[in-house]
Design an enzyme around this catalytic site. Structure first.
Site, PDB file in Angstrom:
ATOM      1  N   CYS A 275      43.797  40.003  42.062  1.00  8.25           N
ATOM      2  CA  CYS A 275      44.180  40.293  40.675  1.00  8.25           C
ATOM      3  C   CYS A 275      43.200  39.689  39.674  1.00  8.25           C
ATOM      4  O   CYS A 275      42.342  40.374  39.139  1.00  8.25           O
ATOM      5  CB  CYS A 275      45.579  39.746  40.389  1.00  8.25           C
ATOM      6  SG  CYS A 275      46.894  40.705  41.145  1.00  8.25           S
TER       7      CYS A 275
HETATM    8  N1  LIG Z   1      48.512  40.833  45.343  1.00 10.42           N
HETATM    9  C1  LIG Z   1      49.047  40.606  44.157  1.00 10.42           C
HETATM   10  O1  LIG Z   1      49.476  39.496  43.853  1.00 10.42           O
HETATM   11  C2  LIG Z   1      49.178  41.727  43.135  1.00 10.42           C
HETATM   12  C3  LIG Z   1      50.034  41.527  42.046  1.00 10.42           C
HETATM   13  C4  LIG Z   1      50.165  42.542  41.106  1.00 10.42           C
HETATM   14  C5  LIG Z   1      49.422  43.716  41.244  1.00 10.42           C
HETATM   15  N2  LIG Z   1      48.571  43.867  42.303  1.00 10.42           N
HETATM   16  C6  LIG Z   1      47.843  45.149  42.405  1.00 10.42           C
HETATM   17  O2  LIG Z   1      48.563  45.991  43.311  1.00 10.42           O
HETATM   18  C7  LIG Z   1      47.657  46.783  44.089  1.00 10.42           C
HETATM   19  C8  LIG Z   1      47.881  46.515  45.562  1.00 10.42           C
HETATM   20  O3  LIG Z   1      47.598  45.160  45.832  1.00 10.42           O
HETATM   21  P1  LIG Z   1      48.063  44.420  47.160  1.00 10.42           P
HETATM   22  O4  LIG Z   1      47.797  42.977  46.967  1.00 10.42           O
HETATM   23  O5  LIG Z   1      49.409  44.871  47.536  1.00 10.42           O
HETATM   24  O6  LIG Z   1      46.981  45.022  48.180  1.00 10.42           O
HETATM   25  P2  LIG Z   1      47.091  44.994  49.769  1.00 10.42           P
HETATM   26  O7  LIG Z   1      45.697  45.216  50.254  1.00 10.42           O
HETATM   27  O8  LIG Z   1      47.864  43.809  50.242  1.00 10.42           O
HETATM   28  O9  LIG Z   1      47.990  46.265  50.092  1.00 10.42           O
HETATM   29  C9  LIG Z   1      47.576  47.563  49.898  1.00 10.42           C
HETATM   30  C10 LIG Z   1      47.908  48.351  51.159  1.00 10.42           C
HETATM   31  O10 LIG Z   1      47.599  49.717  50.936  1.00 10.42           O
HETATM   32  C11 LIG Z   1      47.155  50.274  52.166  1.00 10.42           C
HETATM   33  N3  LIG Z   1      46.455  51.521  51.888  1.00 10.42           N
HETATM   34  C12 LIG Z   1      45.228  51.708  51.371  1.00 10.42           C
HETATM   35  N4  LIG Z   1      44.972  53.012  51.243  1.00 10.42           N
HETATM   36  C13 LIG Z   1      46.068  53.678  51.680  1.00 10.42           C
HETATM   37  C14 LIG Z   1      46.414  55.030  51.797  1.00 10.42           C
HETATM   38  N5  LIG Z   1      45.594  56.008  51.426  1.00 10.42           N
HETATM   39  N6  LIG Z   1      47.614  55.323  52.295  1.00 10.42           N
HETATM   40  C15 LIG Z   1      48.480  54.369  52.681  1.00 10.42           C
HETATM   41  N7  LIG Z   1      48.221  53.054  52.582  1.00 10.42           N
HETATM   42  C16 LIG Z   1      47.018  52.717  52.089  1.00 10.42           C
HETATM   43  C17 LIG Z   1      46.298  49.172  52.753  1.00 10.42           C
HETATM   44  O11 LIG Z   1      46.117  49.328  54.140  1.00 10.42           O
HETATM   45  C18 LIG Z   1      47.097  47.926  52.377  1.00 10.42           C
HETATM   46  O12 LIG Z   1      48.000  47.538  53.404  1.00 10.42           O
HETATM   47  C19 LIG Z   1      46.263  46.434  43.595  1.00 10.42           C
HETATM   48  O13 LIG Z   1      45.905  47.318  42.589  1.00 10.42           O
HETATM   49  C20 LIG Z   1      46.443  45.044  42.993  1.00 10.42           C
HETATM   50  O14 LIG Z   1      45.486  44.763  41.991  1.00 10.42           O
HETATM   51  C21 LIG Z   1      48.457  42.908  43.276  1.00 10.42           C
END
Ligand SMILES: NC(=O)c1ccc[n+]([C@@H]2O[C@H](COP(=O)([O-])OP(=O)(O)OC[C@H]3O[C@@H](n4cnc5c(N)ncnc54)[C@H](O)[C@@H]3O)[C@@H](O)[C@H]2O)c1
Length: 436
Positions: A275
């Site tokens: 983030c």
């Molecule tokens: N981690 C945090 O604390 C947080 C907090 C708020 C917002 N975000 C935002 O949320 C979003 C996701 O972050 P995250 O930390 O959950 O990421 P993450 O990498 O933990 O999870 C994303 C998942 O999506 C999967 N993925 C990717 N492409 C795909 C597809 N085409 N079909 C199905 N699955 C697919 C990946 O394999 C992964 O498991 C990002 O934009 C991030 O900036 C993250």
């Protein structure tokens, strides 16, 4: 009232709604489980086979979800995980929670969003609501996602509805689980926003509608830019205070007694996770296309990116004051994840510290109760088990991440020298502990 709105509202009311969550990561997985706990049928689509296998084995891979909680939800029968987008055919609402990394140092990479949306558009059968949750630059939903659906023959308001709702989850924060974090929602039009509000109200106490997708996209970037800039500011002040022989931790603690107009931020070895290090750069990049260069974002990024190097410099200076050298010194880095009590290594400043120490010829080891093996970004190390005898071997123990499950009393008793970048010792043991 239009037909999609009426049908979906009826399904929401009767809990007959089916939800698909694309991407079962730190954001998507807890969200999917929350809906399933409320007896809403949820299909989680995930492309990472390791994560899918973990779910099949009923083992959670996210710190905020215990394996016990996962088992309970799976036994409830409302959640299933799948690798196939064909499984979302019947979804009434699709929540997209895929990664949004950077390409190189500064370029937004929205390819995960585009791939996921293409798949959704290919397989969606119902007239559904699609919500993007991934953090991204203002304009993404309208300029990038809408045209993909249009290319597949969908007409907004007639065949589907589109929204952006930023995820604001704070991994590891037990005070604010998903349902207690107000959800900001901006739809492509009024009906889209209304529908998304009704969907999120199933699991979240408060929803906050805004006027557009663009506004909702920018809300998230404001929040994380606010954090980036304030952390950079206190990092810089801590470097200044060190030169001036002022204790920055004491200053922040005293300033925090002001009941209004102040909010504490603390210095550290940098910022990590998926983030704060990259979200503001999405905004920076988009603003540039409008001919606007955000000096604050660039400066804050530069200051924070310098922190790992600064810590290595401070360790080097202290060792030299003690008549030792960094080159050849045995350094133990305590905590390699980006955040206390969280397993996430993404963009962790500890990794930069380790690489910088190695570059300067130090012999680097690490200890982290959450990461038994560190096979990451070219590193291949095993976590050191901390015993009194082992601790004595190191010329310096650097507290980079202050996990709870560490015996800091034993560490300070047995260590030769500790560099405390997290204020674990709160100004005590000054003969042995140097603070940031
Ligand atoms: N981690 C945090 O604390 C947080 C907090 C708020 C917002 N975000 C935002 O949320 C979003 C996701 O972050 P995250 O930390 O959950 O990421 P993450 O990498 O933990 O999870 C994303 C998942 O999506 C999967 N993925 C990717 N492409 C795909 C597809 N085409 N079909 C199905 N699955 C697919 C990946 O394999 C992964 O498991 C990002 O934009 C991030 O900036 C993250």
């Amino acid at each position: 009232m239009d037909k999609i709105l009426a049908d979906l509202n009826k399904k929401i009311k009767n809990r007959q709604l089916e939800i698909a969550v694309v991407g079962l990561g730190y954001v998507g997985f807890p969200l999917a489980l929350e809906f399933a706990k409320k007896k809403v049928k949820v299909t989680g689509i995930e492309i990472d086979s390791g994560r899918l296998q973990s779910i099949t084995r009923r083992k959670s891979y996210i710190s905020d979800i215990s394996s016990g909680q996962l088992k309970e939800v799976l036994d409830g029968g409302y959640f299933k995980a799948s690798s196939s987008f064909a499984d979302i055919a019947q979804a009434d609402a699709v929540l997209i929670c895929v990664p949004t990394p950077l390409k190189g140092k500064y370029l937004p990479d929205i390819s995960f969003i585009k791939n996921a949306v293409n798949q959704v558009a290919l397989h969606l059968k119902n007239k559904a609501l699609v919500i993007l949750e991934s953090t991204t630059y203002p304009g993404t939903t309208e300029e990038e996602i809408l045209p993909i659906f249009q290319k597949h023959g969908f007409k907004h308001g007639q065949d589907f509805y589109l929204c952006f709702s930023p995820e604001r989850i704070d991994p590891g924060n037990k005070r604010f689980p998903v349902q207690k974090i107000p959800k900001v929602i901006g739809g492509l039009n009024f009906n889209a926003t209304q529908l998304a509000m009704a969907v999120y109200q199933i699991i979240i106490n408060q929803v906050v509608p805004v006027s557009s997708c663009r506004a909702a996209e920018t809300v998230k970037l404001l929040e994380n830019t606010f954090r980036l800039i304030n952390i950079a500011m206190i990092d810089e002040l801590s470097m200044m205070a060190h030169k001036m022989k002022i204790d920055i931790w004491e200053v922040v603690a005293a300033a925090s007694t002001k009941p209004f107009g102040f909010m504490p931020f603390y210095p550290g070895p940098g910022v990590g996770g998926h983030c704060i290090p990259k979200d503001p750069l999405y905004l920076y990049w988009k603003a540039k296309s409008f001919g606007f260069r955000s000096r604050f974002i660039k400066l804050a990024s530069d200051v924070i990116n310098y922190m790992p190097e600064y810590i290595v410099k401070r360790i080097k200076e202290t060792l030299e004051r003690k008549g030792a050298k960094l080159e050849g010194a045995k350094i133990l880095v305590m905590g390699v994840t980006y955040k206390k009590d969280i397993k996430d290594l993404r963009k962790s400043p500890s990794i930069d510290v380790i690489n910088s120490l190695k570059k300067q010829g130090a012999k680097v080891f690490y200890s982290d109760p959450l990461i038994p093996f560190l096979k990451f970004k070219g590193l291949d190390l095993e976590s050191i088990k901390l015993t009194a005898k082992k601790i004595e071997e190191f010329d310096c123990c650097l507290i980079a991440t202050d996990h709870s499950k560490v015996d800091y009393a034993s560490l300070v008793k047995n260590a030769k020298f500790i560099f405390d970048s997290r204020n674990v010792y709160k100004g005590k043991h000054t003969e042995k502990v140097e603070r940031l």
